[in-house]
Scaffold this motif. Structure first.
Motif, PDB file in Angstrom:
ATOM      1  N   LEU A   7       0.835  -1.210   0.000  1.00 56.83           N
ATOM      2  CA  LEU A   7       0.000   0.000   0.000  1.00 56.83           C
ATOM      3  C   LEU A   7       0.868   1.259   0.000  1.00 56.83           C
ATOM      4  O   LEU A   7       0.547   2.249  -0.660  1.00 56.83           O
ATOM      5  N   LEU A   8       1.983   1.208   0.751  1.00 56.76           N
ATOM      6  CA  LEU A   8       2.902   2.348   0.796  1.00 56.76           C
ATOM      7  C   LEU A   8       3.500   2.612  -0.577  1.00 56.76           C
ATOM      8  O   LEU A   8       3.624   3.768  -1.012  1.00 56.76           O
ATOM      9  N   LYS A   9       3.863   1.552  -1.272  1.00 60.79           N
ATOM     10  CA  LYS A   9       4.451   1.673  -2.607  1.00 60.79           C
ATOM     11  C   LYS A   9       3.481   2.328  -3.583  1.00 60.79           C
ATOM     12  O   LYS A   9       3.874   3.192  -4.390  1.00 60.79           O
ATOM     13  N   VAL A  10       2.209   1.937  -3.518  1.00 62.04           N
ATOM     14  CA  VAL A  10       1.215   2.428  -4.470  1.00 62.04           C
ATOM     15  C   VAL A  10       0.801   3.862  -4.174  1.00 62.04           C
ATOM     16  O   VAL A  10       0.687   4.698  -5.076  1.00 62.04           O
ATOM     17  N   TYR A  11       0.578   4.167  -2.901  1.00 64.54           N
ATOM     18  CA  TYR A  11       0.010   5.462  -2.543  1.00 64.54           C
ATOM     19  C   TYR A  11       1.056   6.521  -2.179  1.00 64.54           C
ATOM     20  O   TYR A  11       0.717   7.672  -1.939  1.00 64.54           O
ATOM     21  N   PHE A  12       2.340   6.122  -2.117  1.00 67.01           N
ATOM     22  CA  PHE A  12       3.402   7.098  -1.898  1.00 67.01           C
ATOM     23  C   PHE A  12       4.574   6.742  -2.800  1.00 67.01           C
ATOM     24  O   PHE A  12       5.614   6.295  -2.351  1.00 67.01           O
ATOM     25  N   PRO A  13       4.412   6.913  -4.126  1.00 67.82           N
ATOM     26  CA  PRO A  13       5.450   6.498  -5.075  1.00 67.82           C
ATOM     27  C   PRO A  13       6.715   7.328  -4.948  1.00 67.82           C
ATOM     28  O   PRO A  13       6.724   8.427  -4.397  1.00 67.82           O
ATOM     29  N   GLN A  14       7.789   6.827  -5.526  1.00 68.06           N
ATOM     30  CA  GLN A  14       9.109   7.418  -5.360  1.00 68.06           C
ATOM     31  C   GLN A  14       9.217   8.820  -5.945  1.00 68.06           C
ATOM     32  O   GLN A  14       9.987   9.647  -5.452  1.00 68.06           O
ATOM     33  N   LYS A  15       8.418   9.135  -6.969  1.00 70.15           N
ATOM     34  CA  LYS A  15       8.554  10.453  -7.598  1.00 70.15           C
ATOM     35  C   LYS A  15       8.235  11.584  -6.613  1.00 70.15           C
ATOM     36  O   LYS A  15       8.701  12.715  -6.782  1.00 70.15           O
ATOM     37  N   HIS A  16       7.437  11.292  -5.571  1.00 69.65           N
ATOM     38  CA  HIS A  16       7.126  12.316  -4.582  1.00 69.65           C
ATOM     39  C   HIS A  16       8.278  12.529  -3.601  1.00 69.65           C
ATOM     40  O   HIS A  16       8.339  13.548  -2.924  1.00 69.65           O
ATOM     41  N   ILE A  17       9.159  11.544  -3.513  1.00 72.74           N
ATOM     42  CA  ILE A  17      10.251  11.611  -2.546  1.00 72.74           C
ATOM     43  C   ILE A  17      11.324  12.599  -3.004  1.00 72.74           C
ATOM     44  O   ILE A  17      11.889  13.340  -2.199  1.00 72.74           O
TER      45      ILE A  17
END
Length: 440
Positions: A32-42
């Motif tokens: 769920l973390l992977k889907v709803y907080f993808p790396q591009k936001h990091i």
């Protein structure tokens, strides 16, 4: 001999039953973390050489289920796409020590004190590493002065050497937009959790279980009690064994649990849980090559100093018996405390094993099928060890001009590239810049 094998298998199955439900829950959260907080936001949160960026990097890294094989290419990718050296070091220090999957598994095997200690220590050492790096290792920046859209953009000289323009916003044109995955979000979460992530940690998880069961059966109950009077020397011995060792955060848990039962101090157990996942020879080599020796020294000094500091602190002020009393199970002394229903443990263990075995063959079949359907050239790239390595190679190569699609496979050490007009020399520079090796 048969008796020892029977005891070993019994201990191995017991450890699996204890951890399986919490591992399953952790995998679900990770998906769920992977889907709803993808790396591009990091990328947008790590660009400055200040305290806030170090805090952001540590907070982002703590829940991410990445061990050092995956965190190094991920961190380097952040760095080459605009993150400062300080925030990159914060991310590299905090991330492999823990993760949403290992926090829950730590609770199942070591109790709530260690489950809370691990993310707290990861956060403190991550922020400290970023601050130290910001003080002693300066990000050298230059300004590109031309008439291009990037005329006022400051970028790191290391990125220039790799001919990579950097930015903190996807809209600037540095990166082509990622291809949209039209599958339902829950399907994508399940695919990541039980295929990609589980395959990444499966090898080291199995090694952790096998070693923990072997230690439990082979070593006497009071084997480590002789170390208890050595104080700081005990921590140094454990540290010396942990630094070159590779062990993921989740795989280190059953070993630490058995070591505690055999008499090792809680402070030494924490040193093992910190230094084992966060350091190994390969990590140090790649980090030194990519970010420089000063960044590597700041990285190692923070982990070693933090591990010893917190280890001494725990042993000095918290009785070992209190830690042992908080461990939710006691195995081998005739009485055990069940945290979860037996049926749930069995179902979780069976699903976990089936997912590991089935996911292994499914991922191979899926990757080969995609490789065969895609037209392009195939190059050999060594050093990829997990799906995060593949994702980093894919994302960075697809940002190069002329490349339409990239398929990376760490098992066969191959990368298939489709498109037209792209420069293989830039492909080589990009791959080598990420810490892998372009073989041609």
């Amino acid at each position: 001999m048969l008796n020892y094998i029977e005891i070993y298998v019994d201990e191995l199955w017991y450890l699996l039953l204890e951890m399986a439900p919490w591992l399953m829950l952790g995998l679900i959260f990770a998906g769920l973390l992977k889907v709803y907080f993808p790396q591009k936001h990091i990328n947008r949160l790590l660009g400055k050489s200040n305290f806030r960026s170090s805090v952001n990097a540590s907070l982002i890294g703590i829940p991410l289920p990445l061990c050092s094989c995956g965190v190094i290419p991920t961190g380097i990718s952040f760095y080459q796409n605009g993150a400062s050296k300080g925030s990159t070091n914060s991310f590299l220090i905090s991330t492999p020590q823990t993760g949403v999957d290992s926090i829950l598994a730590t609770y199942s095997m070591l109790g709530w004190p260690f489950a809370l200690l691990r993310p707290f220590v990861a956060f403190v050492t991550g922020v400290a590493g970023g601050v130290i790096t910001n003080i002693f290792v300066k990000d050298k920046q230059v300004t590109i002065q031309d008439q291009s859209p990037f005329s006022n953009l400051k970028i790191d000289t290391g990125a220039i050497n790799n001919r990579k323009e950097t930015c903190s916003d996807d809209s600037c044109g540095c990166h082509e937009p990622e291809k949209k995955d039209n599958r339902h979000s829950l399907v994508r979460a399940a695919d990541y959790a039980f295929i990609e992530l589980l395959q990444d940690i499966a090898k080291w998880l199995v090694i952790g279980f096998l070693l923990a069961a072997l230690i439990s059966v082979a070593l006497p109950e009071d084997f480590f009690s002789s170390f208890s009077g050595l104080g700081f020397l005990e921590l140094l011995v454990v540290l010396a064994a942990s630094v070159p060792l590779y062990m993921c955060a989740t795989g280190s848990i059953p070993i630490a649990a058995v070591l505690l039962m055999k008499g090792i101090s809680p402070g030494a157990a924490l040193v093992f849980l910190m230094a084992g996942p966060a350091t190994n020879v390969a990590t140090m080599a790649v980090l030194g090559k990519t970010m420089g020796r000063k960044s590597l020294m700041a990285y190692m000094a923070t982990i070693i100093g933090g591990a010893l500091f917190f280890g001494v602190l725990i042993n000095a002020f918290i009785p070992a018996d209190w830690f042992l009393s908080q461990i939710p199970h006691l195995h081998g002394d005739g009485h055990e405390q069940q945290m979860l229903p037996v049926w749930l443990q069995w179902v979780s263990a069976i699903v976990l094993v089936v997912s590991m075995v089935g996911g292994y063959f499914y991922s191979i079949h899926k990757k080969r099928k995609k490789m065969n359907k895609t037209e392009g050239i195939t190059v050999k790239v060594t050093g990829m060890t997990c799906s995060h390595c593949e994702a980093n190679v894919k994302r960075n190569l697809e940002a190069l001009k002329g490349i339409a699609e990239v398929i990376a496979d760490n098992r066969s050490e191959t990368v298939k590239i489709s498109g037209s007009g792209f420069d293989l020399e830039k492909v080589k520079q990009t791959v080598n810049g990420l810490g892998y090796k372009y073989e041609g």
